[in-house]
Design a protein around this motif. Structure first.
Motif, PDB file in Angstrom:
ATOM      1  N   PHE A  27     -26.443   6.316 -42.316  1.00 55.16           N
ATOM      2  CA  PHE A  27     -27.783   5.769 -42.111  1.00 55.16           C
ATOM      3  C   PHE A  27     -28.327   6.260 -40.771  1.00 55.16           C
ATOM      4  CE2 PHE A  27     -26.524   3.323 -45.604  1.00 55.16           C
ATOM      5  CZ  PHE A  27     -27.587   2.578 -46.089  1.00 55.16           C
ATOM      6  N   LYS A  28     -29.654   6.427 -40.715  1.00 56.94           N
ATOM      7  CA  LYS A  28     -30.291   6.979 -39.525  1.00 56.94           C
ATOM      8  C   LYS A  28     -31.577   6.219 -39.244  1.00 56.94           C
ATOM      9  CE  LYS A  28     -28.782  11.291 -41.575  1.00 56.94           C
ATOM     10  NZ  LYS A  28     -29.250  12.495 -42.293  1.00 56.94           N
ATOM     11  N   GLY A  29     -31.904   6.103 -37.948  1.00 54.73           N
ATOM     12  CA  GLY A  29     -33.132   5.403 -37.613  1.00 54.73           C
ATOM     13  C   GLY A  29     -33.452   5.479 -36.139  1.00 54.73           C
ATOM     14  N   THR A  30     -34.458   4.702 -35.764  1.00 58.69           N
ATOM     15  CA  THR A  30     -34.943   4.677 -34.383  1.00 58.69           C
ATOM     16  C   THR A  30     -35.007   3.240 -33.899  1.00 58.69           C
ATOM     17  OG1 THR A  30     -36.304   6.633 -34.828  1.00 58.69           O
ATOM     18  CG2 THR A  30     -36.827   5.360 -32.854  1.00 58.69           C
ATOM     19  N   LEU A  31     -34.517   2.989 -32.714  1.00 62.33           N
ATOM     20  CA  LEU A  31     -34.632   1.658 -32.130  1.00 62.33           C
ATOM     21  C   LEU A  31     -36.103   1.340 -31.902  1.00 62.33           C
ATOM     22  CD1 LEU A  31     -31.781   1.687 -29.435  1.00 62.33           C
ATOM     23  CD2 LEU A  31     -31.749   0.546 -31.652  1.00 62.33           C
ATOM     24  N   THR A  32     -36.506   0.144 -32.257  1.00 61.35           N
ATOM     25  CA  THR A  32     -37.904  -0.232 -32.044  1.00 61.35           C
ATOM     26  C   THR A  32     -38.229  -0.290 -30.555  1.00 61.35           C
ATOM     27  OG1 THR A  32     -37.282  -2.566 -32.201  1.00 61.35           O
ATOM     28  CG2 THR A  32     -38.070  -1.505 -34.204  1.00 61.35           C
ATOM     29  N   GLU A  33     -37.190  -0.505 -29.740  1.00 53.73           N
ATOM     30  CA  GLU A  33     -37.332  -0.469 -28.290  1.00 53.73           C
ATOM     31  C   GLU A  33     -36.131   0.259 -27.710  1.00 53.73           C
ATOM     32  OE1 GLU A  33     -37.395  -3.507 -24.447  1.00 53.73           O
ATOM     33  OE2 GLU A  33     -37.692  -4.287 -26.473  1.00 53.73           O
ATOM     34  N   PRO A  34     -36.348   1.408 -27.027  1.00 51.57           N
ATOM     35  CA  PRO A  34     -35.221   2.161 -26.463  1.00 51.57           C
ATOM     36  C   PRO A  34     -34.379   1.291 -25.537  1.00 51.57           C
ATOM     37  CG  PRO A  34     -37.235   3.448 -26.337  1.00 51.57           C
ATOM     38  CD  PRO A  34     -37.640   2.060 -26.753  1.00 51.57           C
ATOM     39  N   LEU A  35     -33.063   1.533 -25.560  1.00 48.58           N
ATOM     40  CA  LEU A  35     -32.124   0.787 -24.733  1.00 48.58           C
ATOM     41  C   LEU A  35     -31.207   1.760 -24.006  1.00 48.58           C
ATOM     42  CD1 LEU A  35     -31.012  -1.947 -27.305  1.00 48.58           C
ATOM     43  CD2 LEU A  35     -32.616  -2.269 -25.410  1.00 48.58           C
ATOM     44  N   THR A  36     -30.686   1.329 -22.866  1.00 45.44           N
ATOM     45  CA  THR A  36     -29.649   2.134 -22.235  1.00 45.44           C
ATOM     46  C   THR A  36     -28.387   2.034 -23.085  1.00 45.44           C
ATOM     47  OG1 THR A  36     -28.712   0.367 -20.878  1.00 45.44           O
ATOM     48  CG2 THR A  36     -30.603   1.582 -19.962  1.00 45.44           C
ATOM     49  N   ALA A  37     -27.475   2.952 -22.870  1.00 44.99           N
ATOM     50  CA  ALA A  37     -26.241   2.956 -23.652  1.00 44.99           C
ATOM     51  C   ALA A  37     -25.470   1.652 -23.476  1.00 44.99           C
ATOM     52  CB  ALA A  37     -25.379   4.153 -23.247  1.00 44.99           C
ATOM     53  N   LEU A  38     -25.444   1.119 -22.259  1.00 46.97           N
ATOM     54  CA  LEU A  38     -24.740  -0.133 -22.017  1.00 46.97           C
ATOM     55  C   LEU A  38     -25.494  -1.326 -22.603  1.00 46.97           C
ATOM     56  CD1 LEU A  38     -23.282   0.273 -18.409  1.00 46.97           C
ATOM     57  CD2 LEU A  38     -22.040   0.196 -20.583  1.00 46.97           C
ATOM     58  N   GLU A  39     -26.809  -1.283 -22.579  1.00 45.32           N
ATOM     59  CA  GLU A  39     -27.600  -2.359 -23.187  1.00 45.32           C
ATOM     60  C   GLU A  39     -27.342  -2.425 -24.694  1.00 45.32           C
ATOM     61  OE1 GLU A  39     -31.521  -2.658 -20.245  1.00 45.32           O
ATOM     62  OE2 GLU A  39     -31.526  -1.256 -21.939  1.00 45.32           O
ATOM     63  N   PHE A  40     -27.225  -1.258 -25.301  1.00 44.55           N
ATOM     64  CA  PHE A  40     -26.964  -1.238 -26.744  1.00 44.55           C
ATOM     65  C   PHE A  40     -25.562  -1.780 -27.042  1.00 44.55           C
ATOM     66  CE2 PHE A  40     -26.026   0.979 -30.836  1.00 44.55           C
ATOM     67  CZ  PHE A  40     -27.014   0.351 -31.585  1.00 44.55           C
ATOM     68  N   LYS A  41     -24.606  -1.464 -26.178  1.00 39.81           N
ATOM     69  CA  LYS A  41     -23.256  -2.013 -26.329  1.00 39.81           C
ATOM     70  C   LYS A  41     -23.298  -3.543 -26.281  1.00 39.81           C
ATOM     71  CE  LYS A  41     -18.683  -2.047 -24.058  1.00 39.81           C
ATOM     72  NZ  LYS A  41     -18.590  -3.455 -23.640  1.00 39.81           N
ATOM     73  N   HIS A  42     -23.994  -4.074 -25.298  1.00 41.96           N
ATOM     74  CA  HIS A  42     -24.079  -5.525 -25.157  1.00 41.96           C
ATOM     75  C   HIS A  42     -24.814  -6.153 -26.344  1.00 41.96           C
ATOM     76  CE1 HIS A  42     -22.242  -5.017 -21.370  1.00 41.96           C
ATOM     77  NE2 HIS A  42     -23.319  -4.705 -20.672  1.00 41.96           N
ATOM     78  N   LYS A  43     -25.789  -5.445 -26.877  1.00 39.29           N
ATOM     79  CA  LYS A  43     -26.518  -5.967 -28.043  1.00 39.29           C
ATOM     80  C   LYS A  43     -25.604  -6.047 -29.255  1.00 39.29           C
ATOM     81  CE  LYS A  43     -30.891  -5.597 -30.496  1.00 39.29           C
ATOM     82  NZ  LYS A  43     -32.241  -4.981 -30.505  1.00 39.29           N
ATOM     83  N   LEU A  44     -24.802  -5.016 -29.474  1.00 35.69           N
ATOM     84  CA  LEU A  44     -23.833  -5.044 -30.568  1.00 35.69           C
ATOM     85  C   LEU A  44     -22.861  -6.209 -30.395  1.00 35.69           C
ATOM     86  CD1 LEU A  44     -23.016  -1.237 -30.899  1.00 35.69           C
ATOM     87  CD2 LEU A  44     -24.061  -2.647 -32.675  1.00 35.69           C
ATOM     88  N   GLU A  45     -22.378  -6.386 -29.177  1.00 38.96           N
ATOM     89  CA  GLU A  45     -21.426  -7.472 -28.913  1.00 38.96           C
ATOM     90  C   GLU A  45     -22.060  -8.838 -29.135  1.00 38.96           C
ATOM     91  OE1 GLU A  45     -18.700  -5.082 -25.612  1.00 38.96           O
ATOM     92  OE2 GLU A  45     -20.351  -6.365 -24.964  1.00 38.96           O
ATOM     93  N   LYS A  46     -23.309  -8.987 -28.726  1.00 38.40           N
ATOM     94  CA  LYS A  46     -23.990 -10.270 -28.877  1.00 38.40           C
ATOM     95  C   LYS A  46     -24.238 -10.599 -30.341  1.00 38.40           C
ATOM     96  CE  LYS A  46     -28.163 -12.798 -27.550  1.00 38.40           C
ATOM     97  NZ  LYS A  46     -29.440 -12.751 -26.774  1.00 38.40           N
ATOM     98  N   ILE A  47     -24.718  -9.624 -31.111  1.00 33.46           N
ATOM     99  CA  ILE A  47     -25.096  -9.877 -32.497  1.00 33.46           C
ATOM    100  C   ILE A  47     -23.883  -9.950 -33.419  1.00 33.46           C
ATOM    101  CG2 ILE A  47     -26.273  -8.827 -34.487  1.00 33.46           C
ATOM    102  CD1 ILE A  47     -28.455  -7.939 -32.550  1.00 33.46           C
ATOM    103  N   LEU A  48     -22.919  -9.062 -33.234  1.00 33.59           N
ATOM    104  CA  LEU A  48     -21.774  -8.994 -34.143  1.00 33.59           C
ATOM    105  C   LEU A  48     -20.617  -9.899 -33.736  1.00 33.59           C
ATOM    106  CD1 LEU A  48     -21.661  -5.159 -34.897  1.00 33.59           C
ATOM    107  CD2 LEU A  48     -22.887  -6.966 -36.124  1.00 33.59           C
TER     108      LEU A  48
END
Length: 252
Positions: free
Chosen positions: A131-152
């Protein structure tokens, strides 16, 4: 509802004939013919089966069932115990693997996109699980890591991350739930800033470093608990079945 009728309904909705899977899709172990109560879960482990017995369920519906191409054909050990539990209590077992990863509304990957605010690129083949896509709001690499941890993981667990030589800001993302780590090379070659999946292999980190793509292994179970739950909710709504989702914790 008759067990074979339920199989036909799910098979049709998930378009199982379009997939070449590693395990049979549909009714894997036959139980009582009439189904009113269903227990859903990610994997047909003994804990889930015991819960189904306790709840007097007529069927268990899972993403990871039995009879994988690579597993021994003998019925011994834990396989014997699991099958004995199902057969002695006349409980049906339904399993759906790849068709539940690729479904455009009920599948694991589209649900991950919805949760992570990813705008998904159009797909021409539902059996293509990159699957491929675009973040609705760009994030830093570490911000995306924290988002994955928070949601999952509700921020209770850290996930494996490799950002060596990779972009610091992520816009374009590719992903595949579960054991999809070998899609990383295709994602990198197509210019995505990041790739996330459930598992990691030793080779994956070298590929991430050498291509310069952010890589995240968020957990097989964590990335695949949503599709089977959504499928159960769909069955309950459309066919008035009693469906109970049970999440058997698994950090891997």
């Amino acid at each position: 509802m008759h067990n074979y009728e339920l199989q036909q309904i799910i098979n049709t909705e998930l378009q199982v004939l379009r997939y070449r899977d590693y395990a049979p899709s549909g009714l894997q172990v036959q139980g009582r013919s009439e189904i009113k109560k269903i227990v859903t879960g990610v994997t047909a482990c003994q804990d889930l089966l015991d819960k189904a017995v306790e709840l007097q369920a007529d069927a268990v519906l899972v993403h990871h069932g039995y009879f994988w191409k690579s597993e021994p054909q003998t019925i011994t050990g834990i396989k014997y115990k699991r099958l004995k539990t199902l057969l002695s209590h006349d409980i049906n077992l339904f399993g759906y693997h790849l068709p539940l990863d690729g479904h455009p509304t009920l599948g694991n990957n589209i649900l991950l996109a919805n949760m992570l605010n990813i705008s998904v690129e159009p797909r021409t083949d539902i059996t293509d699980l990159l699957f491929k896509g675009t973040l609705t709001e760009p994030l830093t690499a570490l911000e995306f890591k924290h988002k994955l941890e928070k949601i999952l993981h509700n921020s209770q667990r850290s996930i494996l991350f490799c950002g060596d030589n990779a972009p610091k800001v992520i816009k374009r993302v590719a992903w595949c739930s579960g054991g999809g780590q070998d899609f990383i090379e295709a994602a990198a070659q197509q210019g995505y800033d990041a790739f996330f999946t459930g598992e990691v292999s030793e080779r994956t980190i070298h590929i991430a470093r050498e291509y310069g793509i952010n890589f995240y292994a968020a957990g097989h179970h964590a990335t695949e608990r949503y599709g089977i739950k959504k499928l159960g909710e769909w069955l309950a709504k459309e066919y008035s079945l009693e469906v109970i989702f049970i999440d058997i914790d698994n950090p891997a």
